[in-house]
Design an enzyme around this catalytic site. Sequence first.
Site, PDB file in Angstrom:
ATOM      1  N   ARG A  35       0.807  -1.070  -0.077  1.00  0.00           N
ATOM      2  CA  ARG A  35      -0.065  -0.020  -0.064  1.00  0.00           C
ATOM      3  C   ARG A  35       0.901   1.251  -0.007  1.00  0.00           C
ATOM      4  O   ARG A  35       0.428   2.315  -0.568  1.00  0.00           O
ATOM      5  CB  ARG A  35      -0.890   0.146   1.153  1.00  0.00           C
ATOM      6  CG  ARG A  35      -2.288  -0.868   0.827  1.00  0.00           C
ATOM      7  CD  ARG A  35      -2.989  -0.952   2.226  1.00  0.00           C
ATOM      8  NE  ARG A  35      -4.250  -1.569   1.783  1.00  0.00           N
ATOM      9  CZ  ARG A  35      -5.065  -2.001   2.875  1.00  0.00           C
ATOM     10  NH1 ARG A  35      -4.932  -1.794   4.176  1.00  0.00           N
ATOM     11  NH2 ARG A  35      -6.462  -2.510   2.366  1.00  0.00           N
ATOM     12  N   GLY A 353      -7.105  -6.800   0.282  1.00  0.00           N
ATOM     13  CA  GLY A 353      -6.984  -7.576   1.635  1.00  0.00           C
ATOM     14  C   GLY A 353      -6.226  -8.880   1.779  1.00  0.00           C
ATOM     15  O   GLY A 353      -5.013  -8.910   1.083  1.00  0.00           O
ATOM     16  N   GLY A 377     -12.446  -4.085   1.275  1.00  0.00           N
ATOM     17  CA  GLY A 377     -13.676  -3.604   1.618  1.00  0.00           C
ATOM     18  C   GLY A 377     -14.228  -2.821   0.576  1.00  0.00           C
ATOM     19  O   GLY A 377     -15.313  -2.972   0.363  1.00  0.00           O
TER      20      GLY A 377
END
Length: 397
Positions: A35, A353, A377
Amino acid sequence: MKTIEDLGDLAGQRVLVRSDLNVPIKAEVIGDDGRIRASLPTLIKLAKAGAKVIVTAHLGRPKGEPNPAYTLAPVAKRLGELLQPEGITVHFATDVTGESAQEAVQELDEGEVLLLENVRYDPREESKDEAERGALADELAALADVFVSDGFGVVHRKQASVYDVARKLPHAAGGLVLAEVEVLKKLTEDPARPYVVVLGGAKVSDKLAVIDNLLAKADKLLIGGGMVFTFLKAQGHEVGKSLLEEDQLDVVRGYLKDAGDKIVLPTDIVVAPEFKADSPATVVAADAIPADQLGLDIGPDSGKAFAAEVAGAKTVFWNGPMGVFEMAAFAGGTKAVAQALTEVDGLSVVGGGDSAAAVRQLGFADDAFGHISTGGGASLEYLEGKELPGLAVLEED
């Protein structure tokens, strides 16, 4: 949505960027910096344009108060290492909007980056009270001239640093958010066929709305992970000590009845007597799980069958591992699906995820896939057909 280019000349401007830097950290060691690396293009673009770049982000769930276990200091260090080859200096403020943040912003030079401390240290960030969130958003907005939303992993949250601050400053979507939305549109608006969706993870209840929405769009829906045992039980099979959601059995029976051959279930399962890495693993038929065993992965035959469905597709979306990939004995199914995605002649999307963590842990390079999402999500809620507040606000004038 407006882009960074729509904001005009940013030289000398203070640009507040909401990034998603929520990475796994243990003893100050980052386990997966995916990320952080995904945030770089937007930060580099802004810094090279001469902006003073102020980054706000969260880490974990510190429950609205400072907690050393959730400090972004290790992230700031890693961000500095990654941006150093670009000649970009990274600074770190030890609070969210307080004295440290304000002084650091005043001292920030053009082309430099400042990371603020974990925004979730402030309870107002996640408050349900609009006025409380607005007060924090006011403080964040006071640090900047414009706002760029680039944290796709949080755009489904109505939070101060995601939603409210965008209403207080000229705003635009960052490159990461734009790229994620473009991919999701390809998955939902006239996808190339065959279109295969692979769902795993622990619970059926987490994926109900996705199944509802994608059953009508996908050609095949492959089910693995812990959620598969609720499907097997709904078919009348013994699942032993496997994860089971009894309250979802009727819903799953409805899916099986209505979907026909669209839903593909495993034919064999890797089982063990205990949830332990060294627990003796055996392969059994999916309809013959012993009562004293629990399923921890799809079996080798199922891995081959799933891989064949995936490799023959033109569009694939995968969310959720096929088993307990963290343990070598139960990683085979996830590895088989991941390998098949690398061979897709079309669009292959790893839905963030645990799926993203799995492919990296299993040794696959990011560029082996068409796209690895930074927001599991957020991706799921988009695919459910929900409005994402953090995207909706970017469309406001």
